[in-house]
Motif scaffolding. Structure first.
Motif, PDB file in Angstrom:
ATOM      1  N   CYS A  82      34.716  29.945  52.634  1.00 46.14           N
ATOM      2  CA  CYS A  82      34.437  29.193  51.711  1.00 46.14           C
ATOM      3  C   CYS A  82      35.241  29.624  50.361  1.00 46.14           C
ATOM      4  N   THR A  83      35.405  28.475  49.439  1.00 49.78           N
ATOM      5  CA  THR A  83      36.053  28.930  48.113  1.00 49.78           C
ATOM      6  C   THR A  83      35.200  29.308  47.129  1.00 49.78           C
ATOM      7  N   LEU A  84      35.598  30.002  46.314  1.00 50.16           N
ATOM      8  CA  LEU A  84      34.635  30.735  44.975  1.00 50.16           C
ATOM      9  C   LEU A  84      34.169  29.373  44.229  1.00 50.16           C
ATOM     10  N   HIS A  85      35.148  28.472  44.120  1.00 48.26           N
ATOM     11  CA  HIS A  85      34.714  27.047  43.484  1.00 48.26           C
ATOM     12  C   HIS A  85      33.689  26.419  44.031  1.00 48.26           C
ATOM     13  N   ASP A 110      41.148  32.146  43.901  1.00 48.69           N
ATOM     14  CA  ASP A 110      42.673  31.992  43.233  1.00 48.69           C
ATOM     15  C   ASP A 110      42.640  32.229  41.663  1.00 48.69           C
ATOM     16  N   SER A 111      43.468  31.968  41.146  1.00 44.96           N
ATOM     17  CA  SER A 111      43.623  32.453  39.690  1.00 44.96           C
ATOM     18  C   SER A 111      42.891  31.431  38.831  1.00 44.96           C
ATOM     19  N   THR A 112      42.770  30.316  39.368  1.00 44.60           N
ATOM     20  CA  THR A 112      42.354  29.172  38.490  1.00 44.60           C
ATOM     21  C   THR A 112      40.545  29.302  38.475  1.00 44.60           C
ATOM     22  N   ASP A 113      40.184  30.240  39.419  1.00 45.81           N
ATOM     23  CA  ASP A 113      38.693  30.304  39.594  1.00 45.81           C
ATOM     24  C   ASP A 113      38.083  30.947  38.239  1.00 45.81           C
ATOM     25  N   ILE A 114      38.893  31.874  37.485  1.00 41.51           N
ATOM     26  CA  ILE A 114      38.280  32.373  36.244  1.00 41.51           C
ATOM     27  C   ILE A 114      37.518  31.474  35.300  1.00 41.51           C
ATOM     28  N   LYS A 115      38.259  30.300  35.037  1.00 42.13           N
ATOM     29  CA  LYS A 115      37.533  29.386  34.191  1.00 42.13           C
ATOM     30  C   LYS A 115      36.310  28.780  34.694  1.00 42.13           C
ATOM     31  N   SER A 140      45.622  38.596  41.421  1.00 41.47           N
ATOM     32  CA  SER A 140      44.851  37.846  40.416  1.00 41.47           C
ATOM     33  C   SER A 140      43.486  37.776  40.720  1.00 41.47           C
ATOM     34  N   LEU A 141      43.217  38.778  41.649  1.00 39.14           N
ATOM     35  CA  LEU A 141      41.941  38.954  42.047  1.00 39.14           C
ATOM     36  C   LEU A 141      40.759  39.800  40.956  1.00 39.14           C
ATOM     37  N   THR A 142      41.454  41.000  40.823  1.00 40.68           N
ATOM     38  CA  THR A 142      40.583  42.025  40.093  1.00 40.68           C
ATOM     39  C   THR A 142      40.037  41.538  38.903  1.00 40.68           C
ATOM     40  N   PRO A 143      40.585  41.091  37.899  1.00 40.50           N
ATOM     41  CA  PRO A 143      40.072  40.366  36.841  1.00 40.50           C
ATOM     42  C   PRO A 143      38.931  39.048  36.955  1.00 40.50           C
ATOM     43  N   ILE A 144      39.178  38.282  38.065  1.00 33.55           N
ATOM     44  CA  ILE A 144      38.252  37.459  38.477  1.00 33.55           C
ATOM     45  C   ILE A 144      36.989  38.041  39.252  1.00 33.55           C
TER      46      ILE A 144
END
Length: 613
Positions: A82-85, A110-115, A140-144
């Protein structure tokens, strides 16, 4: 009490042993079980996907039942990718608002998930989170991940790992500090990480780091790391009680040089390293001694109160001498507190190169396991040094007794013995029976036992009259007429299990225990070879009554001087003959394993042939 009136606590214990489908069926057994099993069924659920979870949420919303589904569901596992989104946008979690434990076995980030994380709702009920992550874009993972954890202010346990070894989770000092700032209640951290290099400019700030006082468990699989991380963790997690440290990487030359240059200044500055640490598990695939030396410098000198220690070496350079030094160093360092000690080495057993392990005094050690260390153990040294020992598991070595006669060796409380790929003599077992009179479980697997064959009886007697076994496991055990003739041509293939008919021997008649003949023959066995598609395999079978009579008569009536070799080399496989030629093994003699009592025994290779009965 009728089953329908059993209290919740009893039904809950029963449910722990049931598959989910059976729990569901129990709902319809009776009215007394309905509410209880309905709750137990919904308390821990597994769904294939986010879509299935949403379908369940819709069904709950439209249910006419007054059952509190949203409160009851506490543990949820989503199996498929499943996607985080999709997870963050799902309304299903509003229905199951009391969820405490969430497991995502394949989540894509992915990197867009942080928003999306920034605008998602906080989840205050969740206390444990397990993520197996597939990274859509590298780095892209750790900050997310850190940002995601902000949504769970009550989180106490995290378990994070990549879905593939090709992906990595890079963590630096800032990541750990931010993690605890945003999740201040964390008690347990488990993950597979690359710990990035700690810059020299940051070293001086480590002693002033804000300690995460709630953390008691740190469980790390490390793909890469710098020795300074242990220095950092000693300040960051002063209340650690369980530390699991698995290194799956080789030492880098630069890090080793820095460690050798700076270790005295840094490590000696630590006055109180992990003062509450009681459980340590260390696993290394490092071919050098660097990772071992690091732990020795940091922990062995620090008087850490470790009670349970596991030390595993894989793909390692180590020799028996290194293993012996390692074991002795660890035992000496934690001798006052150590209760359970497990060491798994990587040494191929060769009797020509084994070394003696001199065990120091360990007064509270209860459980000792030594795997593949290439050592030999003096039984008296072991029992005298470890008076509280109740379980011994020993593989790939030699167990022996010193030839020096002791007037009154003390009795010992050992209860469980497991030997695998071990050499020992028959007197070792007799002596163990005398000293360890509480021995109840014995597992002998692929061991080699030697001893003298009596010319009068034709038997190699393994006499354990003080031993009353609740269970004996007997697998691929080989017997030889002497230690000097441990080759397949001399192996003894007839085995008799027996126990005493008379009462358990007392201290008064122990000098005459070898003269006791009032025994009950439990079973005779024959080791033989069985032809398979390619070659042969070894088996063991019970002798039927007719063959027992033949064997008994042979040893009664045939003098030792007339027992001659009747076997044919071309029909022998590793000293074993086919079942139909069993009489050709009579001349070698037989082994009698005699105990005070054997309640049950198990032989995994036992051959059952209906024609024998």
């Amino acid at each position: 009490m009728p089953a329908s009136e059993l209290p919740y606590e009893i039904l809950s214990l029963v449910a722990d042993y049931l598959y989910k489908d059976y729990k569901f069926e129990c709902i319809f057994v009776c009215k007394g079980w309905k509410t209880t099993f309905q709750e137990l069924f919904w308390k821990d659920r597994e769904v294939r996907s986010v879509k299935k979870l949403e379908d369940a949420a819709v069904a709950v919303k439209h249910s006419t039942s007054d059952f509190p589904y949203g409160v009851v569901l506490q543990t949820l596992t989503i199996v498929e990718a499943c996607t985080l989104h999709s997870l963050l946008q799902s309304d299903a979690f509003e229905t199951f608002y009391n969820l405490k434990h969430l497991v995502l076995e394949h989540v894509i980030i992915d990197s867009t998930d942080i928003k999306k994380i920034t605008y998602s709702r906080p989840w205050k009920s969740l206390i444990s989170l397990k993520l197996v992550i597939k990274i859509a874009k590298q780095n892209s993972l750790t900050p997310i991940l850190i940002r995601l954890l902000t949504n769970y202010p009550s989180l106490k346990e995290i378990d994070v790992s990549p879905h593939s070894s090709m992906n990595s989770l890079n963590f630096n000092l800032k990541n750990f500090n931010t993690l605890h700032k945003r999740s201040p209640q964390l008690e347990s951290i488990k993950g597979c990480f690359n710990l990035t290099n700690i810059h020299s400019n940051s070293v001086n700030t480590i002693p002033t780091t804000i300690a995460a006082l709630h953390v008691t468990t740190l469980d790390l699989d490390l793909l890469d790391w710098d020795y300074l991380w242990l220095y950092y963790f000693s300040y960051k997690y002063p209340n650690i009680r369980t530390l699991k440290w698995k290194t799956m990487c080789e030492s880098r030359e630069r890090i080793v040089k820095e460690y050798n240059r700076n270790k005295a200044e840094l490590l000696h500055s630590l006055k109180n390293v992990f003062p509450h640490l009681t459980t340590l598990e260390f696993y290394t695939e490092d071919r050098s001694t660097w990772s071992h030396a690091l732990f020795w410098d940091l922990l062995c000198r620090s008087n850490v109160p470790i009670k349970k220690l596991t030390y595993i070496l894989r793909v390692c350079f180590s020799s028996p001498n290194f293993q012996q030094m390692l074991i002795q160093r660890l035992l000496q360092s934690f001798e006052k507190t150590l209760e359970t000690f497990f060491v798994a080495g990587n040494v191929s057993y060769d009797i020509r190169y084994i070394v003696r392990l001199n065990i120091p005094s360990c007064p509270v050690l209860v459980d000792l396991t030594l795997y593949d260390c290439g050592i030999y153990i003096d039984l008296d040294n072991l029992l005298d040094s470890c008076p509280a020992l109740r379980r011994l598991m020993f593989t790939s070595g030699q167990l022996y007794i010193s030839p020096e006669i002791r007037e009154d060796p003390g009795k010992h409380g050992l209860r469980i013995l497991g030997l695998d790929n071990v050499d020992a003599s028959a007197p070792v077992f007799s002596y163990m029976s005398y000293r360890c009179r509480n021995l109840e479980y014995m597992n002998l697997d692929s061991i080699r036992i030697s001893g003298s064959i009596s010319e009068e009886t034709g038997s190699l007697l393994i006499n354990m009259p003080y031993t009353r076994l609740k269970k004996l496991d007997f697998h691929r055990v080989l017997f030889y007429p002497s230690n000097d003739h441990m080759n397949e041509k001399k192996v003894i293939n007839l085995i008799l299990l027996s126990q005493l008919k008379s009462s358990f021997p007392s201290d008064e008649n122990e000098d005459h225990v070898d003269e006791i003949h009032d025994v009950d023959h439990l079973a005779w066995f024959h080791l033989f070879c069985k032809k398979i598609t390619i070659g042969f395999e070894s088996k063991i079978r019970k002798l039927p009554k007719e063959e027992i009579a033949t064997a008994t008569e042979y040893y009664k009536s045939t003098p030792a001087t007339e027992r001659v070799n009747l076997s044919e080399e071309r029909k022998s496989f590793q000293g074993l003959v086919p079942k139909r030629f069993w009489e050709k093994d009579l001349w070698k003699g037989y082994v009698e394993l005699r105990c005070g009592h054997i309640a049950s025994y198990k032989m995994p290779l036992l051959w059952v042939d209906e024609d024998d009965y």
